[in-house]
Design a protein around this motif. Structure first.
Motif, short mmCIF file in Angstrom:
data_model
loop_
_atom_site.label_atom_id
_atom_site.label_comp_id
_atom_site.label_asym_id
_atom_site.label_seq_id
_atom_site.Cartn_x
_atom_site.Cartn_y
_atom_site.Cartn_z
N SER A 125 0.86 -1.19 0.00
CA SER A 125 0.00 0.00 0.00
C SER A 125 0.89 1.23 0.00
N PHE A 126 0.37 2.32 -0.55
CA PHE A 126 1.06 3.60 -0.57
C PHE A 126 0.17 4.67 0.06
N PRO A 127 0.65 5.36 1.08
CA PRO A 127 -0.14 6.49 1.57
C PRO A 127 -0.21 7.59 0.52
N GLN A 128 -1.30 8.30 0.51
CA GLN A 128 -1.34 9.58 -0.19
C GLN A 128 -0.88 10.63 0.82
N VAL A 129 -0.49 11.79 0.34
CA VAL A 129 -0.03 12.86 1.24
C VAL A 129 -0.85 14.12 0.97
N LEU A 130 -1.40 14.68 2.03
CA LEU A 130 -2.11 15.96 1.95
C LEU A 130 -1.06 17.06 2.06
N VAL A 131 -0.95 17.88 1.01
CA VAL A 131 0.11 18.90 0.95
C VAL A 131 -0.49 20.26 0.61
#
Length: 324
Positions: A125-131
């Motif tokens: 799995s890959f996290p998404q990042v809130l930027v």
């Protein structure tokens, strides 16, 4: 004694039926194995698939070939896998776009993700990042929520396209935090992040593998990862669940086989994939990408896939996204 002969033959047939799956598992693979990726070479899914394919080739002595069959938002390659002979020599790299989003995004698909496929293994799995753009006076999720609520309908976020994973994860954040924001879709993650850096938009969500360079250089500011827990690659960046309890929305890579593939082969492929993921060089490369290794077997993968289908069905519904 003659009366026992039919029963003896029947018993022999039963033993043969039991032995066949074991033999299929032992003999597989006897030739090259095709691994279809319905998205472009060089993507995070592609990197993961090629790492695993290379290790499978080395471990099993047969070639595991990655075939990028792109087009129609992943539908072309996914259909090809669905229509392949279920003999254990074709597998599909599934990701949220093709195997969880498209079933709700498209009114009609040439395949059924539940009926036409057998889940094999959840690889990573890959996290998404809130930027955010670093010019904003925002350093955490609470400050972002307050900022957006004070400017309802005026703050814009970019995505890699309508109905993409990045778009729908942001829609989940909007819904859970009760935010009113403007969606600006781009054609791909790179243009979406460049728009954020240029100040065309103020917020974005994008996959972790494509962001470490910009985060390190300070051209974007990470506020949270979208996985249930923090990422080892960004240990000082909170998980969104620390602000929005229960939030968990990641990208993932699962392997699927055409429905009807022998169960023994499915189990063997799952076991060999887990063995590939245990390789030190593979683990090191995945860690560099920010991937979380899963290695879950067929039953767990099937259960997770069904939950992801429902999660993204909700996201598509609340977003109103339509195929581009």
């Amino acid at each position: 004694m003659a009366m026992l002969r039919p029963l003896t033959r029947y018993a022999a047939l039963c033993l043969l039926c039991i032995a066949l799956p074991a033999a299929a598992q032992q003999d597989w693979p006897a030739r090259a194995v095709l691994m279809i990726n319905p998205f472009a070479a060089g993507s995070a899914v592609d990197v993961v698939l090629r790492l695993v394919a290379q290790r499978l080739t080395q471990n099993l002595g047969q070639t595991f070939v990655v075939d990028n069959r792109t087009g129609a938002s992943g539908n072309i390659g996914t259909e090809a896998a669905a229509r392949a002979k279920p003999d254990g020599y074709t597998f599909l790299a599934g990701s949220p776009g093709s195997m969880a989003i498209n079933p709700s995004l498209f009114a009609k698909l040439p395949y059924d993700v539940l009926k036409d496929f057998t889940p094999v293994v959840h690889l990573v799995s890959f996290p998404q990042v809130l930027v955010v753009n670093p010019s904003l006076p925002i350093r955490n999720v609470d400050e972002l929520i307050a900022y957006v609520r004070a400017r309802a309908g005026k703050v814009a976020f970019s995505s890699s396209g309508a109905g993409s994973t990045s778009h729908l994860v942001m829609e989940m954040i909007k819904a859970d935090a009760k935010l009113d924001m403007v969606h600006v879709p781009y054609r791909g993650g790179s243009p979406a992040i460049q728009a954020l850096i240029a100040g065309e938009v103020q917020v974005a969500v994008e996959g972790l593998p494509s962001l470490p360079g910009q985060i390190k250089s300070g051209t974007i500011r990470p506020l949270a990862v979208t996985s249930a827990t923090r990422s080892a690659l960004l240990p000082n960046v909170p998980a969104l669940a620390e602000t929005i309890p229960g939030f968990d929305a990641t990208a993932w890579v699962m392997l699927f086989a055409p429905a009807g593939t022998p169960g023994a082969v499915v189990e063997r492929m799952a076991a060999e994939s887990r063995r590939a993921l245990e390789d030190a060089a593979v683990r090191a490369r995945l860690a560099e990408m920010g991937a979380t290794i899963a290695g879950a077997g067929p039953a767990q993968t099937a259960a997770l896939h069904r939950r992801e289908l429902e999660k993204f069905r909700r996201a598509v519904q609340i977003s109103g996204a339509k195929p581009e």
